[in-house]
Motif scaffolding. Structure first.
Motif, PDB file in Angstrom:
ATOM      1  N   ILE A 111       0.834  -1.209   0.000  1.00 13.06           N
ATOM      2  CA  ILE A 111       0.000   0.000   0.000  1.00 13.06           C
ATOM      3  C   ILE A 111       0.865   1.254   0.000  1.00 13.06           C
ATOM      4  N   HIS A 112       1.844   1.291   0.899  1.00 13.48           N
ATOM      5  CA  HIS A 112       2.689   2.483   0.980  1.00 13.48           C
ATOM      6  C   HIS A 112       3.551   2.637  -0.270  1.00 13.48           C
ATOM      7  N   SER A 113       4.035   1.529  -0.824  1.00 13.63           N
ATOM      8  CA  SER A 113       4.833   1.587  -2.053  1.00 13.63           C
ATOM      9  C   SER A 113       4.001   2.100  -3.219  1.00 13.63           C
ATOM     10  N   THR A 114       2.729   1.726  -3.237  1.00 15.74           N
ATOM     11  CA  THR A 114       1.827   2.215  -4.284  1.00 15.74           C
ATOM     12  C   THR A 114       1.766   3.735  -4.266  1.00 15.74           C
ATOM     13  N   GLY A 115       1.642   4.297  -3.074  1.00 11.01           N
ATOM     14  CA  GLY A 115       1.589   5.751  -2.960  1.00 11.01           C
ATOM     15  C   GLY A 115       2.908   6.411  -3.290  1.00 11.01           C
ATOM     16  N   MET A 116       3.999   5.820  -2.806  1.00 12.77           N
ATOM     17  CA  MET A 116       5.322   6.413  -2.997  1.00 12.77           C
ATOM     18  C   MET A 116       5.752   6.355  -4.466  1.00 12.77           C
ATOM     19  N   ILE A 117       5.692   5.157  -5.066  1.00  9.51           N
ATOM     20  CA  ILE A 117       6.113   5.004  -6.463  1.00  9.51           C
ATOM     21  C   ILE A 117       5.104   5.663  -7.399  1.00  9.51           C
ATOM     22  N   GLY A 118       3.804   5.523  -7.070  1.00 10.46           N
ATOM     23  CA  GLY A 118       2.757   6.085  -7.921  1.00 10.46           C
ATOM     24  C   GLY A 118       2.882   7.582  -8.098  1.00 10.46           C
ATOM     25  N   ARG A 119       3.229   8.278  -7.029  1.00  8.18           N
ATOM     26  CA  ARG A 119       3.386   9.731  -7.116  1.00  8.18           C
ATOM     27  C   ARG A 119       4.525  10.101  -8.062  1.00  8.18           C
ATOM     28  N   PHE A 120       5.686   9.459  -7.873  1.00  3.76           N
ATOM     29  CA  PHE A 120       6.837   9.751  -8.728  1.00  3.76           C
ATOM     30  C   PHE A 120       6.559   9.368 -10.183  1.00  3.76           C
ATOM     31  N   PHE A 121       5.859   8.250 -10.383  1.00  2.00           N
ATOM     32  CA  PHE A 121       5.556   7.780 -11.730  1.00  2.00           C
ATOM     33  C   PHE A 121       4.632   8.767 -12.443  1.00  2.00           C
ATOM     34  N   ALA A 122       3.615   9.243 -11.733  1.00  2.00           N
ATOM     35  CA  ALA A 122       2.676  10.210 -12.317  1.00  2.00           C
ATOM     36  C   ALA A 122       3.399  11.499 -12.705  1.00  2.00           C
ATOM     37  N   GLU A 123       4.284  11.970 -11.831  1.00  2.00           N
ATOM     38  CA  GLU A 123       5.030  13.197 -12.122  1.00  2.00           C
ATOM     39  C   GLU A 123       5.975  13.004 -13.303  1.00  2.00           C
ATOM     40  N   SER A 124       6.580  11.815 -13.410  1.00  5.82           N
ATOM     41  CA  SER A 124       7.483  11.530 -14.529  1.00  5.82           C
ATOM     42  C   SER A 124       6.724  11.530 -15.852  1.00  5.82           C
ATOM     43  N   ILE A 125       5.514  10.967 -15.841  1.00  6.81           N
ATOM     44  CA  ILE A 125       4.699  10.928 -17.062  1.00  6.81           C
ATOM     45  C   ILE A 125       4.320  12.345 -17.491  1.00  6.81           C
ATOM     46  N   GLU A 126       4.009  13.192 -16.518  1.00  5.12           N
ATOM     47  CA  GLU A 126       3.614  14.566 -16.843  1.00  5.12           C
ATOM     48  C   GLU A 126       4.770  15.383 -17.423  1.00  5.12           C
ATOM     49  N   GLU A 127       6.011  14.945 -17.163  1.00  2.58           N
ATOM     50  CA  GLU A 127       7.180  15.695 -17.623  1.00  2.58           C
ATOM     51  C   GLU A 127       7.773  15.169 -18.930  1.00  2.58           C
ATOM     52  N   ILE A 128       7.134  14.169 -19.553  1.00  5.22           N
ATOM     53  CA  ILE A 128       7.690  13.594 -20.779  1.00  5.22           C
ATOM     54  C   ILE A 128       7.557  14.562 -21.950  1.00  5.22           C
ATOM     55  N   ASP A 129       8.360  14.317 -22.975  1.00  6.89           N
ATOM     56  CA  ASP A 129       8.292  15.102 -24.206  1.00  6.89           C
ATOM     57  C   ASP A 129       7.007  14.720 -24.949  1.00  6.89           C
ATOM     58  N   PRO A 130       6.112  15.668 -25.234  1.00  7.58           N
ATOM     59  CA  PRO A 130       4.834  15.334 -25.879  1.00  7.58           C
ATOM     60  C   PRO A 130       4.949  15.012 -27.372  1.00  7.58           C
ATOM     61  N   LYS A 131       6.084  15.326 -27.994  1.00  3.26           N
ATOM     62  CA  LYS A 131       6.209  15.147 -29.444  1.00  3.26           C
ATOM     63  C   LYS A 131       6.032  13.697 -29.899  1.00  3.26           C
ATOM     64  N   PRO A 132       6.650  12.700 -29.219  1.00  3.37           N
ATOM     65  CA  PRO A 132       6.410  11.308 -29.630  1.00  3.37           C
ATOM     66  C   PRO A 132       4.938  10.917 -29.547  1.00  3.37           C
ATOM     67  N   LEU A 133       4.232  11.415 -28.529  1.00  2.31           N
ATOM     68  CA  LEU A 133       2.806  11.114 -28.396  1.00  2.31           C
ATOM     69  C   LEU A 133       2.007  11.743 -29.533  1.00  2.31           C
ATOM     70  N   GLU A 134       2.382  12.966 -29.895  1.00  6.86           N
ATOM     71  CA  GLU A 134       1.696  13.646 -30.996  1.00  6.86           C
ATOM     72  C   GLU A 134       1.919  12.908 -32.312  1.00  6.86           C
ATOM     73  N   ALA A 135       3.144  12.414 -32.504  1.00  5.90           N
ATOM     74  CA  ALA A 135       3.455  11.668 -33.726  1.00  5.90           C
ATOM     75  C   ALA A 135       2.664  10.365 -33.783  1.00  5.90           C
ATOM     76  N   LEU A 136       2.573   9.681 -32.648  1.00  7.19           N
ATOM     77  CA  LEU A 136       1.812   8.429 -32.596  1.00  7.19           C
ATOM     78  C   LEU A 136       0.323   8.680 -32.824  1.00  7.19           C
ATOM     79  N   GLU A 137      -0.170   9.783 -32.270  1.00 12.57           N
ATOM     80  CA  GLU A 137      -1.585  10.121 -32.440  1.00 12.57           C
ATOM     81  C   GLU A 137      -1.894  10.433 -33.897  1.00 12.57           C
ATOM     82  N   THR A 138      -0.950  11.085 -34.567  1.00 13.08           N
ATOM     83  CA  THR A 138      -1.114  11.400 -35.990  1.00 13.08           C
ATOM     84  C   THR A 138      -1.203  10.126 -36.826  1.00 13.08           C
ATOM     85  N   CYS A 139      -0.460   9.096 -36.376  1.00 13.58           N
ATOM     86  CA  CYS A 139      -0.456   7.809 -37.091  1.00 13.58           C
ATOM     87  C   CYS A 139      -1.662   6.940 -36.731  1.00 13.58           C
TER      88      CYS A 139
END
Length: 252
Positions: free
Chosen positions: A133-161
């Motif tokens: 339970i505690h690991s879920t909160g600890m890792i989940g927070r860092f994981f969510a923040e890491s996803i929010e900081e990714i470069d959006p260009k690869p996602l935009e390219a994939l969405e275009t395809c």
């Protein structure tokens, strides 16, 4: 004196005042620090032969930390994705996921262990679920923040395809966040080994349980043998974690 130096001086002075106030409030004096020297009367040469009897408790401690961490990873990946602004399904799911992560993180592992006693009782399951339970909160927070900081260009390219949601996750999100995610996971496992030892002192089992038993019967040579083994385990886990993190950083 520039503004930054003034801020540092004010901060140091304010913290010093607060330190003195809290020490006085708690009734801590110089004599309490001097009493720490009494711990030397407990010191003994570790009973190395006793370490051979600690194989099963050692495996149990590592297993509790490992299984709890793996469960935490699974749930943190799901919640981390849903709790990131750029990959969540909708606003409601985002807010609910954030709340779950916050609750799991802010309540300490040992408190979760006590809360779980009525449900699962004392034992390995109690420790595993508390760590998970505690690991879920600890890792989940860092994981969510890491996803929010990714470069959006690869996602935009994939969405275009015409990529689907899951294809964007696999090919656009995971490759970017994997190095930092592995870093968080290794840190969590390192932390969870320590937690498993502490929880063992409260009935979960493993090395912590053996430590309490030997301490209560004043077998200090065996107590220090357990401490020596704990030191070796933690040092080994730290070295392995450091090696894996460096390997990932070099490759990326």
């Amino acid at each position: 004196m520039n503004r930054i130096n003034k801020i540092w001086l004010v901060s140091i002075f304010a913290n010093l005042i607060m330190f003195i106030i809290f020490m006085n409030y708690l009734g801590i004096t110089i004599n309490d620090f001097l009493k720490l020297s009494k711990i030397t009367t407990l010191m003994r040469i570790p009973n190395i032969a006793y370490i051979s009897e600690l194989i099963e408790p050692t495996i149990q401690t590592i297993a509790i930390a490992y299984v709890g961490t793996i469960l935490g990873i699974i749930f943190s990946i799901i919640l981390g994705i849903l709790a990131s602004r750029n990959m969540t399904i909708n606003r409601i799911v985002y807010e609910i996921s954030r709340v779950i992560i916050m609750i799991a993180r802010v309540i300490p592992d040992i408190v979760w262990a006590f809360l779980l006693i009525p449900a699962v009782g004392l034992g390995a399951a109690q420790g595993i679920f508390a760590i998970a339970i505690h690991s879920t909160g600890m890792i989940g927070r860092f994981f969510a923040e890491s996803i929010e900081e990714i470069d959006p260009k690869p996602l935009e390219a994939l969405e275009t395809c015409g990529a689907t949601y899951f294809q964007k996750l696999i090919y656009g999100v995971f490759p970017q966040v994997m190095p930092s995610f592995v870093n968080y996971v290794m840190y969590a496992f390192d932390h969870n080994i320590r937690v498993a030892i502490i929880l063992g002192m409260f009935g979960v089992g493993g090395l912590g349980f053996q430590f309490i038993i030997k301490f209560r019967v004043f077998e200090y040579d065996n107590v220090f043998a357990i401490l020596l083994l704990i030191f070796i385990i933690l040092l080994g886990v730290e070295k392995i974690s450091s090696y894996i993190r460096k390997k990932i950083l070099v490759e990326n």
